[in-house]
Design a protein around this motif. Structure first.
Motif, mmCIF file in Angstrom:
data_model
loop_
_atom_site.group_PDB
_atom_site.id
_atom_site.type_symbol
_atom_site.label_atom_id
_atom_site.label_comp_id
_atom_site.label_asym_id
_atom_site.label_seq_id
_atom_site.Cartn_x
_atom_site.Cartn_y
_atom_site.Cartn_z
ATOM 1 N N LEU A 1 4.363 -3.762 34.505
ATOM 2 C CA LEU A 1 3.521 -4.322 33.449
ATOM 3 C C LEU A 1 3.890 -3.761 32.073
ATOM 4 O O LEU A 1 3.052 -3.587 31.207
ATOM 5 C CB LEU A 1 2.041 -4.073 33.748
ATOM 6 C CG LEU A 1 1.511 -4.676 35.055
ATOM 7 C CD1 LEU A 1 0.043 -4.350 35.239
ATOM 8 C CD2 LEU A 1 1.746 -6.175 35.110
ATOM 9 N N ASN A 2 5.189 -3.482 31.913
ATOM 10 C CA ASN A 2 5.747 -2.983 30.659
ATOM 11 C C ASN A 2 5.138 -1.654 30.226
ATOM 12 O O ASN A 2 5.067 -1.337 29.032
ATOM 13 C CB ASN A 2 5.584 -4.031 29.544
ATOM 14 C CG ASN A 2 6.371 -5.286 29.848
ATOM 15 O OD1 ASN A 2 7.472 -5.242 30.379
ATOM 16 N ND2 ASN A 2 5.793 -6.437 29.547
ATOM 17 N N ALA A 3 4.708 -0.855 31.222
ATOM 18 C CA ALA A 3 4.206 0.486 30.928
ATOM 19 C C ALA A 3 5.336 1.336 30.352
ATOM 20 O O ALA A 3 6.497 1.220 30.746
ATOM 21 C CB ALA A 3 3.642 1.128 32.192
ATOM 22 N N LEU A 4 4.982 2.211 29.426
ATOM 23 C CA LEU A 4 5.958 2.946 28.641
ATOM 24 C C LEU A 4 6.246 4.325 29.225
ATOM 25 O O LEU A 4 5.336 5.021 29.680
ATOM 26 C CB LEU A 4 5.443 3.102 27.205
ATOM 27 C CG LEU A 4 5.170 1.790 26.463
ATOM 28 C CD1 LEU A 4 4.357 2.053 25.203
ATOM 29 C CD2 LEU A 4 6.478 1.087 26.129
ATOM 30 N N THR A 5 7.515 4.727 29.170
ATOM 31 C CA THR A 5 7.943 6.055 29.596
ATOM 32 C C THR A 5 8.487 6.810 28.378
ATOM 33 O O THR A 5 8.683 6.226 27.311
ATOM 34 C CB THR A 5 9.041 5.958 30.659
ATOM 35 O OG1 THR A 5 10.219 5.365 30.056
ATOM 36 C CG2 THR A 5 8.595 5.119 31.846
ATOM 37 N N GLU A 6 8.760 8.096 28.568
ATOM 38 C CA GLU A 6 9.342 8.876 27.478
ATOM 39 C C GLU A 6 10.693 8.310 27.045
ATOM 40 O O GLU A 6 10.992 8.235 25.844
ATOM 41 C CB GLU A 6 9.494 10.330 27.910
ATOM 42 C CG GLU A 6 8.172 11.079 27.981
ATOM 43 C CD GLU A 6 8.339 12.470 28.546
ATOM 44 O OE1 GLU A 6 8.557 13.405 27.762
ATOM 45 O OE2 GLU A 6 8.249 12.621 29.778
#
Length: 255
Positions: free
Chosen positions: A23-28
Motif C-alpha cells: 500500500l505504498n508504505a514508506l521505508t527509510e
C-alpha cells in the motif's frame, strides 16, 4: 529507486510511489530516494509542475511499521524521524508547484506526504487520517506542525488526538483536499490543472510559491536569502566583483 517512478514529459514531472504490495508504505530507503528525486526534480529545467501519486489502490499508507518498529529510541529519532523530515521538507520546498493525487487512502505518513503538496485532488473513495497515536507513537514527519499550518489545529486535533478519519467529501469541506473527483479520474484532473501553468509566468510562479511558503512559516530564512541573492546576482556589481577577483585587484564599485 525501485519504489518510485519518475517521468518528465511536456513540462510535467509525474512522481509515483511504486510499492503497491505494501500500500505504498514508506521505508527509510524510500525516504532517501525521495530526497534524491526531489533534488533531481528541482534541477530539471524541463519540469515546471509535479504530480505526486501512488501506484495501485493506495496513495500511501504511511510509514512501514516493519521498517521502524525495531529501532532504538535514539535510532528512531535520529534516522527515521530526522531523515524523513529532510525528504518531506525537500518535497514541500520544491520550486515547482506540486499537485498530490490521492488515488487511495492517505493515512499517517501518507497524509504528511500529501500535506507537502500545494494542491490535493482526492478521488471519491479515499479516507484521510492520522492513526499513529493508536500505535503509541506521534505523527512525526511534521504531522503536528506543517499539517496544522496548512489544515488548521482543530482538524488535526480531531485526526491525531481522537482518531477521526475523513472521507473525501468531508476532507474537501475541511480544506484537507482542494478537489474531489470520481475514482480513477485523479490523474486526468491533475494533468488538466497542470496544463494551466503553461499560461502563467514560470519565474513569477516560482517566486509566488516561495513567498507563500515564507508567509506560512515554511523555510522563511532560506526564502528571503534566495530572493535577495537572486536580486544581487542580477546586478552589474557581481560582474565587477568577479572581474576584480580574477584580476587579483580590489573592486571599485563606484566607477
Amino acid at each position: 529507486m525501485d519504489h518510485f517512478l519518475l517521468d518528465i514529459q511536456n513540462g510535467i514531472a509525474r512522481l509515483t510511489i511504486n510499492r503497491p504490495d505494501r500500500l505504498n508504505a514508506l521505508t527509510e530507503a524510500m525516504m532517501d530516494d525521495l530526497l534524491a528525486l526531489c533534488r533531481q526534480i528541482e534541477r530539471a529545467e524541463d519540469a515546471h509542475v509535479v504530480i505526486l501519486t501512488g501506484e495501485g489502490r493506495a496513495f500511501c499508507a504511511g510509514g512501514d511499521i516493519d521498517a521502524w518498529a525495531d529501532h532504538t529510541p535514539d535510532g528512531f529519532a535520529r534516522h527515521w524521524l530526522r531523515d524523513g523530515h529532510q525528504a518531506l521538507d525537500a518535497l514541500a520546498r520544491l520550486r515547482q508547484p506540486v499537485i498530490a493525487v490521492l488515488n487511495g487512502h492517505a493515512l499517517g505518513g501518507g497524509l504528511e506526504l500529501a500535506a507537502c503538496a500545494d494542491l490535493r485532488i482526492a478521488e471519491a473513495h479515499i479516507r484521510i487520517g492520522q492513526p499513529e497515536p493508536a500505535l503509541g507513537i506521534i505523527p512525526g514527519w511534521s504531522g503536528t506542525q506543517r499539517t496544522v499550518r496548512r489544515f488548521g489545529a482543530q482538524t488535526v486535533r480531531r485526526m491525531a488526538l481522537f482518531g477521526t478519519q475523513f472521507d473525501a467529501v468531508e476532507a474537501e469541506r475541511l480544506g484537507l483536499v482542494d478537489q474531489v473527483v470520481e475514482q480513477g479520474q485523479g490523474l486526468a484532473a491533475a494533468t488538466e490543472l497542470a496544463e494551466t501553468l503553461r499560461y502563467r509566468g514560470p519565474i513569477a510562479t516560482e517566486l509566488v510559491k516561495m513567498l507563500i511558503n515564507a508567509a506560512e512559516g515554511e523555510e522563511r530564512e532560506r526564502v528571503f536569502e534566495v530572493l535577495a541573492g537572486r536580486a544581487a546576482a542580477m546586478q552589474p556589481e557581481l560582474q565587477t566583483g568577479l572581474a576584480a577577483f580574477k584580476a587579483r585587484k580590489k573592486a571599485d564599485f563606484w566607477k
